[in-house]
Design a protein around this motif. Structure first.
Motif, PDB file in Angstrom:
ATOM      1  N   SER A 169      46.008  33.624  42.622  1.00  0.00           N
ATOM      2  CA  SER A 169      46.426  34.869  41.749  1.00  0.00           C
ATOM      3  C   SER A 169      46.225  34.194  40.227  1.00  0.00           C
ATOM      4  O   SER A 169      46.032  34.516  39.337  1.00  0.00           O
ATOM      5  CB  SER A 169      47.629  35.531  41.983  1.00  0.00           C
ATOM      6  N   ALA A 170      46.817  33.003  40.302  1.00  0.00           N
ATOM      7  CA  ALA A 170      46.982  31.785  38.518  1.00  0.00           C
ATOM      8  C   ALA A 170      45.385  31.718  38.523  1.00  0.00           C
ATOM      9  O   ALA A 170      44.820  31.778  37.029  1.00  0.00           O
ATOM     10  CB  ALA A 170      48.193  30.786  38.730  1.00  0.00           C
ATOM     11  N   SER A 171      44.540  31.535  39.487  1.00  0.00           N
ATOM     12  CA  SER A 171      42.997  31.062  39.277  1.00  0.00           C
ATOM     13  C   SER A 171      42.312  32.098  38.381  1.00  0.00           C
ATOM     14  O   SER A 171      41.465  32.163  37.794  1.00  0.00           O
ATOM     15  CB  SER A 171      42.453  30.322  40.620  1.00  0.00           C
ATOM     16  N   LEU A 172      42.978  33.030  39.137  1.00  0.00           N
ATOM     17  CA  LEU A 172      41.886  34.126  39.036  1.00  0.00           C
ATOM     18  C   LEU A 172      42.226  34.917  38.218  1.00  0.00           C
ATOM     19  O   LEU A 172      41.361  35.469  37.124  1.00  0.00           O
ATOM     20  CB  LEU A 172      42.171  35.502  40.386  1.00  0.00           C
ATOM     21  N   ILE A 173      43.350  34.965  37.181  1.00  0.00           N
ATOM     22  CA  ILE A 173      43.532  35.094  36.287  1.00  0.00           C
ATOM     23  C   ILE A 173      43.376  34.218  35.061  1.00  0.00           C
ATOM     24  O   ILE A 173      43.067  35.015  34.048  1.00  0.00           O
ATOM     25  CB  ILE A 173      45.092  35.270  35.646  1.00  0.00           C
ATOM     26  N   THR A 174      42.923  33.144  35.040  1.00  0.00           N
ATOM     27  CA  THR A 174      42.249  32.459  34.611  1.00  0.00           C
ATOM     28  C   THR A 174      41.140  32.584  34.241  1.00  0.00           C
ATOM     29  O   THR A 174      40.911  32.705  32.557  1.00  0.00           O
ATOM     30  CB  THR A 174      42.952  30.895  35.319  1.00  0.00           C
ATOM     31  N   ALA A 175      40.919  33.079  35.437  1.00  0.00           N
ATOM     32  CA  ALA A 175      38.981  33.301  35.220  1.00  0.00           C
ATOM     33  C   ALA A 175      38.928  34.859  34.206  1.00  0.00           C
ATOM     34  O   ALA A 175      37.651  34.267  34.013  1.00  0.00           O
ATOM     35  CB  ALA A 175      38.492  33.523  36.694  1.00  0.00           C
ATOM     36  N   THR A 176      39.596  35.482  34.404  1.00  0.00           N
ATOM     37  CA  THR A 176      39.626  36.886  33.346  1.00  0.00           C
ATOM     38  C   THR A 176      38.737  36.733  31.672  1.00  0.00           C
ATOM     39  O   THR A 176      38.755  36.956  31.493  1.00  0.00           O
ATOM     40  CB  THR A 176      40.946  37.254  33.848  1.00  0.00           C
ATOM     41  N   HIS A 177      39.304  35.014  31.513  1.00  0.00           N
ATOM     42  CA  HIS A 177      39.116  35.393  30.070  1.00  0.00           C
ATOM     43  C   HIS A 177      37.115  33.973  29.950  1.00  0.00           C
ATOM     44  O   HIS A 177      37.502  34.051  28.748  1.00  0.00           O
ATOM     45  CB  HIS A 177      40.242  33.767  29.476  1.00  0.00           C
ATOM     46  N   ALA A 178      36.813  34.374  30.816  1.00  0.00           N
ATOM     47  CA  ALA A 178      35.521  33.820  31.124  1.00  0.00           C
ATOM     48  C   ALA A 178      34.676  34.130  29.509  1.00  0.00           C
ATOM     49  O   ALA A 178      33.791  33.476  29.246  1.00  0.00           O
ATOM     50  CB  ALA A 178      34.795  33.580  32.605  1.00  0.00           C
ATOM     51  N   VAL A 179      33.984  35.191  29.758  1.00  0.00           N
ATOM     52  CA  VAL A 179      33.822  36.069  28.655  1.00  0.00           C
ATOM     53  C   VAL A 179      34.431  35.930  27.095  1.00  0.00           C
ATOM     54  O   VAL A 179      33.686  35.879  26.220  1.00  0.00           O
ATOM     55  CB  VAL A 179      33.076  37.700  28.689  1.00  0.00           C
ATOM     56  N   PHE A 180      35.561  36.035  27.443  1.00  0.00           N
ATOM     57  CA  PHE A 180      35.887  35.819  25.543  1.00  0.00           C
ATOM     58  C   PHE A 180      35.592  34.841  25.655  1.00  0.00           C
ATOM     59  O   PHE A 180      35.710  34.264  24.335  1.00  0.00           O
ATOM     60  CB  PHE A 180      37.558  36.402  26.085  1.00  0.00           C
ATOM     61  N   TYR A 181      36.243  33.478  26.147  1.00  0.00           N
ATOM     62  CA  TYR A 181      35.927  31.800  25.835  1.00  0.00           C
ATOM     63  C   TYR A 181      34.689  31.643  25.472  1.00  0.00           C
ATOM     64  O   TYR A 181      34.385  30.997  24.210  1.00  0.00           O
ATOM     65  CB  TYR A 181      35.905  30.836  26.922  1.00  0.00           C
ATOM     66  N   SER A 182      33.611  32.683  26.077  1.00  0.00           N
ATOM     67  CA  SER A 182      31.685  32.075  25.871  1.00  0.00           C
ATOM     68  C   SER A 182      31.982  33.504  25.091  1.00  0.00           C
ATOM     69  O   SER A 182      30.430  32.884  23.737  1.00  0.00           O
ATOM     70  CB  SER A 182      31.723  32.358  27.435  1.00  0.00           C
ATOM     71  N   PHE A 183      31.800  34.324  24.571  1.00  0.00           N
ATOM     72  CA  PHE A 183      31.298  35.102  23.640  1.00  0.00           C
ATOM     73  C   PHE A 183      32.475  36.131  22.729  1.00  0.00           C
ATOM     74  O   PHE A 183      32.083  36.667  21.990  1.00  0.00           O
ATOM     75  CB  PHE A 183      30.707  36.245  24.308  1.00  0.00           C
ATOM     76  N   GLY A 184      33.504  35.663  23.316  1.00  0.00           N
ATOM     77  CA  GLY A 184      34.597  36.333  21.656  1.00  0.00           C
ATOM     78  C   GLY A 184      34.500  35.930  20.050  1.00  0.00           C
ATOM     79  O   GLY A 184      34.187  37.235  19.287  1.00  0.00           O
ATOM     80  N   THR A 185      33.827  35.199  19.445  1.00  0.00           N
ATOM     81  CA  THR A 185      33.497  34.061  18.259  1.00  0.00           C
ATOM     82  C   THR A 185      32.598  35.896  17.947  1.00  0.00           C
ATOM     83  O   THR A 185      32.501  36.232  17.103  1.00  0.00           O
ATOM     84  CB  THR A 185      33.124  32.974  18.180  1.00  0.00           C
ATOM     85  N   ILE A 186      31.133  35.297  18.843  1.00  0.00           N
ATOM     86  CA  ILE A 186      30.234  35.945  19.035  1.00  0.00           C
ATOM     87  C   ILE A 186      30.660  37.426  18.430  1.00  0.00           C
ATOM     88  O   ILE A 186      30.145  38.456  18.022  1.00  0.00           O
ATOM     89  CB  ILE A 186      29.454  35.705  19.982  1.00  0.00           C
ATOM     90  N   HIS A 187      31.467  38.401  19.392  1.00  0.00           N
ATOM     91  CA  HIS A 187      31.752  39.580  19.360  1.00  0.00           C
ATOM     92  C   HIS A 187      32.393  39.604  18.474  1.00  0.00           C
ATOM     93  O   HIS A 187      32.107  40.569  17.434  1.00  0.00           O
ATOM     94  CB  HIS A 187      32.329  39.920  20.586  1.00  0.00           C
ATOM     95  N   TRP A 188      33.071  39.375  17.881  1.00  0.00           N
ATOM     96  CA  TRP A 188      33.569  39.620  16.452  1.00  0.00           C
ATOM     97  C   TRP A 188      33.227  38.974  15.636  1.00  0.00           C
ATOM     98  O   TRP A 188      33.045  40.208  14.511  1.00  0.00           O
ATOM     99  CB  TRP A 188      34.915  38.254  15.849  1.00  0.00           C
TER     100      TRP A 188
END
Length: 395
Positions: free
Chosen positions: A216-235
């Motif tokens: 469960s902890a690993s799955l929640i960590t994985a939810t950050h993937a798009v944010f870590y990759s494209f959060g700045t580009i999105h902003w």
């Protein structure tokens, strides 16, 4: 208590500060730099996932080398210097494959300093009575300051300044490594002699309750993937300035620090699974609403959920280890957790590129699927827990 080498604690803090100068720039702005170099979203996702996957191989090798090196400072200097020497040519080459290989190896090599510096810091805790938190917190402070200042600099000079900034961050990390203390030989010999016998991780994996927490902890960590990759580009597409983007990244770390600050006495009363469940629910809320947060204040509000989606999950994981795992097996348990979360994040990051390339901002809510699965896993019967042992220790 043996006297510590001169300025032992501050010199450890200085390296954490230097190391997270890299993190404060790479985490928010590295995807922008890759985009600036002409890489597609799919290629950016692979570039971000490659060092995460490489770390699974590099970390054990780096730890083994650090244990056998003349001293841990030597190993840390070597890893940091290799990272710098690999990253400099990455700013000069063109083409997807050279950039992928050089940046991936640079990131993974620099990352090998972490087990060695943590081991050096824990020697200070065990042998010299130092406070690990007070040494490590300077890394988080450095991340916040560098994210803010880096955002302002990029906002003023444009994205073209990213290459010299990133190189400069690697230089700072490398120079700070040269200032690290060396553990006295007799202390290191005592630490090496006191190492517990290696215990097979297989016995930990027989605990269903521990597997539930790990998955469960690993799955929640994985939810950050798009944010870590494209959060700045999105902003950036929303029109946020570099300073505002730096503030957004820094605010998430501030929320994280705040959660860790109360994770001692206060959160010990909360079951680890409940903390992780809070993180899973927060991840579902955070990534569902992320595309709708189109101004600074709503984006800042969602960034506060990082206290739950990362810090609460991390704290819950550590509390579960303390509760369920015998003391002599905690290193194996930490290794399983780090491997599981690293693998999950690497796989999700590989998917992040195609998702963002095809869906744009709608890729963020897709990450809630992993959060929902985490909730389901946490609802499964836990089975019998491992009872931690508490062997008596002499003075």
């Amino acid at each position: 208590m043996v006297a510590a080498p001169r300025h032992f604690g501050p010199r450890i803090s200085l390296f954490y500060t230097g190391f997270f100068v890299v993190g404060g720039l790479v985490t928010p702005f590295f995807p922008v730099w890759l985009h600036l170099r002409g890489l597609t979203p799919e290629q950016i996702g692979v570039c971000l996932a490659f060092p995460l996957a490489a770390r699974l191989v590099f970390m054990p090798l780096g730890s083994a080398f650090a244990d056998r090196a003349p001293n841990r400072r030597f190993a840390i200097i070597l890893f940091a210097l290799l990272g710098l020497l690999l990253f400099i040519p990455a700013t000069l080459v063109s083409g997807y494959w050279p950039i992928l290989i050089l940046t991936g190896l640079a990131t993974a090599t620099l990352g090998m300093t972490m087990p060695a510096i943590d081991a050096l810091a824990l020697t200070g805790v065990r042998r010299f009575g130092l406070d690990y938190g007070k040494m490590r917190v300077w890394g988080s402070i450095s991340f916040i300051v560098v994210s803010l200042v880096g955002g302002v600099i990029i906002g003023h000079f444009g994205n073209g300044v990213l290459s010299p900034l990133l190189i400069g961050s690697y230089v700072v990390a490398t120079l700070s490594a040269f200032l690290l203390p060396v553990t006295p030989p007799e202390i290191r010999a005592a630490d090496d002699a006191a190492k517990p016998e290696v215990v097979s991780a297989r016995s930990i994996l027989t605990s269903r309750s521990f597997l539930v927490v790990i998955i469960s902890a690993s799955l929640i960590t994985a939810t950050h993937a798009v944010f870590y990759s494209f959060g700045t580009i999105h902003w950036e597409k929303l029109g946020f300035t570099g300073g505002e983007i730096g503030l957004l990244w820094a605010s998430g770390v501030v929320a994280e620090i705040g959660m860790f600050a109360i994770s001692g006495r206060a959160l010990r009363k909360v079951a680890p699974e409940r903390l992780i469940l809070f993180g899973a629910i927060a991840a579902i809320v955070r990534w569902s609403l992320f595309p709708l947060a189109t101004n600074l204040w709503t984006s800042l509000a969602l960034q506060m959920l990082h206290a739950l989606t990362f810090a609460a999950v991390y704290a819950g994981m550590q509390l579960a280890v303390a509760r369920d795992v015998p003391e002599e097996m905690t290193a194996s348990a930490q290794g399983i957790w780090q491997t599981g979360s690293g693998l999950a994040l690497a796989l999700a990051t590989l998917l992040a590129g195609p998702l963002y390339g095809h869906l744009g901002a709608a890729a963020f809510p897709v990450m809630t699927i992993a959060g929902v699965v985490a909730v389901v896993v946490l609802m499964l019967p836990k089975g019998r827990r491992v009872s931690p042992t508490a062997p008596e220790r002499a003075g």
